[in-house]
Design a protein around this motif. Structure first.
Motif, PDB file in Angstrom:
ATOM      1  N   UNK A 141       0.838  -1.198   0.000  1.00 19.27           N
ATOM      2  CA  UNK A 141       0.000   0.000   0.000  1.00 19.27           C
ATOM      3  C   UNK A 141       0.872   1.247   0.000  1.00 19.27           C
ATOM      4  N   UNK A 142       0.620   2.151  -0.949  1.00 19.91           N
ATOM      5  CA  UNK A 142       1.361   3.410  -1.028  1.00 19.91           C
ATOM      6  C   UNK A 142       0.431   4.574  -0.712  1.00 19.91           C
ATOM      7  N   UNK A 143       0.857   5.390   0.234  1.00 21.90           N
ATOM      8  CA  UNK A 143       0.152   6.597   0.662  1.00 21.90           C
ATOM      9  C   UNK A 143       0.941   7.770   0.088  1.00 21.90           C
ATOM     10  N   UNK A 144       0.379   8.487  -0.898  1.00 20.92           N
ATOM     11  CA  UNK A 144       1.127   9.529  -1.611  1.00 20.92           C
ATOM     12  C   UNK A 144       0.443  10.885  -1.469  1.00 20.92           C
ATOM     13  N   UNK A 145       1.191  11.864  -0.986  1.00 19.50           N
ATOM     14  CA  UNK A 145       0.670  13.214  -0.750  1.00 19.50           C
ATOM     15  C   UNK A 145       1.333  14.212  -1.698  1.00 19.50           C
TER      16      UNK A 145
END
Length: 221
Positions: A132-136
């Motif tokens: 899972x990648x959380x990208x801001x």
């Protein structure tokens, strides 16, 4: 009829506008030119009390761009954790997340827009494991955090709480930019049925029998 004075005034106003536009362009360039990773790290985003396994940062990158998001900002940075392609899982909009069943997400910002909370819940009946990648995106920069082989058990009581903060800097004063958008990506999703209660009973019984047999064997020697 325009007099020479009118023409001179028009020329002066035109020159002033041009200088204002030039100053604005220089200021915008300076803001981006002074972007830096600062103290940003994998620890800036957590899930279920644990920091991300890896972090990638890129100036001028918006993971939210395009209908399927943009993964170029972390590109091959996460290849050590797997080699499959990442695909769009969800984009956070003002109204929240789209339907991503059986996974559901929440996201919230603290005042100032540089930190907040998020969570993941598995509303299905099977165990889900995925990268899972959380990208801001904030300022004109993007940061991506990888949670490798993240296990998400089913059930509302199994919600995984998380936190996030933006610690890269922009501008001459080195301030942290405020949140702009959030994009989630995934890779290598695996779904596993939850073992039946009887399975655990049989496993425990097997371990007990094995332990007794080993003890008897040791006594015989």
């Amino acid at each position: 009829m325009h007099t020479n004075g009118d023409h001179a005034m028009n020329d002066l106003m035109k020159t002033l506008r041009q200088r204002c536009f030039a100053a604005a362009a220089i200021a915008a360039f300076a803001l981006n030119a002074h972007a830096a990773i600062g103290s940003a790290s994998a620890a800036d985003v957590t899930l279920d009390g644990a920091p991300a396994d890896a972090f990638a940062y890129q100036d001028g990158w918006n993971p939210h761009a395009g209908p399927m998001g943009d993964t170029s900002g972390f590109g091959t940075a996460f290849d050590a954790f797997g080699t499959g392609d990442f695909t769009l899982l969800a984009k956070y909009e003002d109204s929240g997340f789209p339907d991503t069943s059986p996974l559901t997400f929440t996201f919230a910002q603290a005042p100032g827009g540089t930190s907040g909370t998020w969570s993941v819940t598995n509303t299905g009946s099977d165990i889900i494991t995925l990268d899972l990648v959380f990208a801001i995106h904030a300022g004109n920069q993007g940061g991506a955090w990888l949670f490798d082989d993240q296990v998400i058990n089913p059930g509302a009581t199994e919600t995984l709480p998380g936190t996030w903060q933006i610690l890269w800097t922009v501008g001459n004063n080195g301030s942290n930019p405020a949140f702009s958008n959030l994009t989630l990506f995934e890779r290598d999703r695996v779904t596993t049925p939850v073992p039946e209660p009887g399975t655990y009973t049989m496993l425990l019984a097997g371990l007990v029998v094995t332990g007794v047999a080993m003890r008897r064997r040791n006594r015989a020697h």
